[in-house]
Write a protein that holds these residues in place. Structure first.
Motif, PDB file in Angstrom:
ATOM      1  N   ILE A 176       2.315   6.890  -6.520  1.00 52.31           N
ATOM      2  CA  ILE A 176       1.305   7.906  -6.876  1.00 52.31           C
ATOM      3  C   ILE A 176       1.827   9.306  -6.542  1.00 52.31           C
ATOM      4  CG2 ILE A 176      -0.981   8.797  -6.315  1.00 52.31           C
ATOM      5  CD1 ILE A 176      -1.881   5.887  -5.917  1.00 52.31           C
ATOM      6  N   ILE A 177       2.412   9.427  -5.334  1.00 41.94           N
ATOM      7  CA  ILE A 177       2.974  10.727  -4.936  1.00 41.94           C
ATOM      8  C   ILE A 177       4.051  11.168  -5.927  1.00 41.94           C
ATOM      9  CG2 ILE A 177       4.388  11.890  -3.189  1.00 41.94           C
ATOM     10  CD1 ILE A 177       2.900  10.242  -1.077  1.00 41.94           C
ATOM     11  N   TYR A 202       0.834  -1.203   0.000  1.00 43.87           N
ATOM     12  CA  TYR A 202       0.000   0.000   0.000  1.00 43.87           C
ATOM     13  C   TYR A 202       0.873   1.260   0.000  1.00 43.87           C
ATOM     14  CZ  TYR A 202      -3.131   3.630   1.734  1.00 43.87           C
ATOM     15  OH  TYR A 202      -3.827   4.800   1.895  1.00 43.87           O
ATOM     16  N   ASN A 203       1.894   1.268   0.890  1.00 39.90           N
ATOM     17  CA  ASN A 203       2.798   2.419   0.963  1.00 39.90           C
ATOM     18  C   ASN A 203       3.576   2.599  -0.342  1.00 39.90           C
ATOM     19  OD1 ASN A 203       2.051   3.088   3.569  1.00 39.90           O
ATOM     20  ND2 ASN A 203       3.640   1.808   4.501  1.00 39.90           N
ATOM     21  N   VAL A 211       2.560   1.719  -3.362  1.00 37.77           N
ATOM     22  CA  VAL A 211       1.633   2.274  -4.359  1.00 37.77           C
ATOM     23  C   VAL A 211       1.428   3.756  -4.118  1.00 37.77           C
ATOM     24  CG1 VAL A 211      -0.736   2.221  -5.203  1.00 37.77           C
ATOM     25  CG2 VAL A 211       0.474   0.081  -4.776  1.00 37.77           C
ATOM     26  N   MET A 212       1.242   4.133  -2.830  1.00 35.83           N
ATOM     27  CA  MET A 212       1.043   5.548  -2.512  1.00 35.83           C
ATOM     28  C   MET A 212       2.286   6.374  -2.858  1.00 35.83           C
ATOM     29  SD  MET A 212      -2.017   5.881  -1.574  1.00 35.83           S
ATOM     30  CE  MET A 212      -1.896   7.589  -1.058  1.00 35.83           C
ATOM     31  N   ARG A 258       6.951   8.304   2.626  1.00 39.25           N
ATOM     32  CA  ARG A 258       5.796   7.395   2.571  1.00 39.25           C
ATOM     33  C   ARG A 258       6.243   5.935   2.650  1.00 39.25           C
ATOM     34  NH1 ARG A 258       0.562   7.714   3.993  1.00 39.25           N
ATOM     35  NH2 ARG A 258      -0.420   5.785   3.261  1.00 39.25           N
TER      36      ARG A 258
END
Length: 273
Positions: A28-29, A21-22, A24-25, A79
């Motif tokens: 995205i960031i 999850y981190n 992917v985030m 992140r």
């Protein structure tokens, strides 16, 4: 044993899911951040170009672009759980070291920004600055290029330009030509002034207003010196200066007005017998 395996499996799945999850985030960031940085940099560069010189605007836009990219990378790493505090400290120390190593270049850069913002001179102006004089050929971020009258290109650091007096000979539309002519003590000053005014009056480049100044400035050892100060358009300065010098000599010769050489009277006393 099965319970331990189950716990390990659950732990791995939970943290694997969290890490995924981190990750992917962070991606995205990174992707969105870089897209935004590109757009923001373009907007800022256009805004800078409306207020500043194109060279300065582009340079500042690049600096902000790099700074924003670094910010996005730090946010993405944070992140992922990377300790960014030490990373920021490293960047700060590296920036301080680079700044100290390049302090002269940074000083020239700051001076270049001030030159381009405040505009004490422009390309094509004839100026005296930084210990040299010439026509400004190009104003760069770190240095100014000048073309001397004998066609030499001199690169003057902007720091030297800003740290000294700047004389701009091209800013004003008109200039006063200052000349001095010496005539003998036997010359008729009224005739001399008439001749000078006649020579100036024949030159169409000499402005009628302000009127030329012709006056006795000094009773020197060998001559009576007159100041001659006509006003001309700035581009005509040297042409008028040189032509007037020649025309005055020719006219003085025609009128019998002598320009004396330096001389000294020596008196001898006869010794008494």
């Amino acid at each position: 044993m099965e319970d331990i395996t189950a716990l390990v499996t659950e732990f791995v799945e939970r943290y694997a899911a969290l890490y995924a999850y981190n990750l992917v985030m962070a991606i995205i960031i990174l992707v969105v951040g870089l897209w935004l940085v590109k757009r923001i940099a373009a907007v800022l560069e256009n805004a800078f170009k409306r207020k500043l010189d194109v060279t300065v605007a582009s340079f500042l836009a690049r600096i902000l672009h790099v700074a924003l990219i670094v910010f996005v990378l730090i946010a993405a790493l944070d992140r992922l759980g990377v300790q960014t505090t030490s990373l920021i400290a490293i960047f700060g120390a590296a920036g301080l070291a680079v700044g100290l190593a390049l302090k002269d270049s940074l000083g020239n850069f700051a001076a270049g920004v001030m030159l381009l913002v405040f505009r004490p001179f422009r390309v094509g102006d004839y100026v005296e600055a930084g210990g040299t004089a010439g026509t400004v050929q190009e104003i760069r971020i770190f240095a100014t290029l000048m073309n001397t009258p004998d066609n030499k290109v001199i690169t003057v650091p902007n720091g030297a330009v800003m740290s000294s007096n700047i004389t701009n000979y091209s800013t004003m539309p008109t200039r006063r030509v200052d000349m001095v002519f010496g005539v003998s003590y036997e010359a008729d000053l009224r005739q001399v002034k008439e001749v000078i005014h006649a020579v100036l009056g024949k030159d169409e480049r000499v402005l009628k207003e302000p009127a030329p100044t012709v006056a006795v400035s000094e009773l020197a050892d060998s001559s009576v010196n007159l100041i001659v100060r006509p006003w001309v358009k700035t581009p005509d300065y040297w042409g008028v200066y040189w032509d007037t010098m020649e025309a005055m000599k020719i006219r003085f010769d025609e009128e019998g007005i002598s320009i004396p050489f330096p001389q000294m009277d020596i008196h001898f006393d006869k010794p008494e017998k």
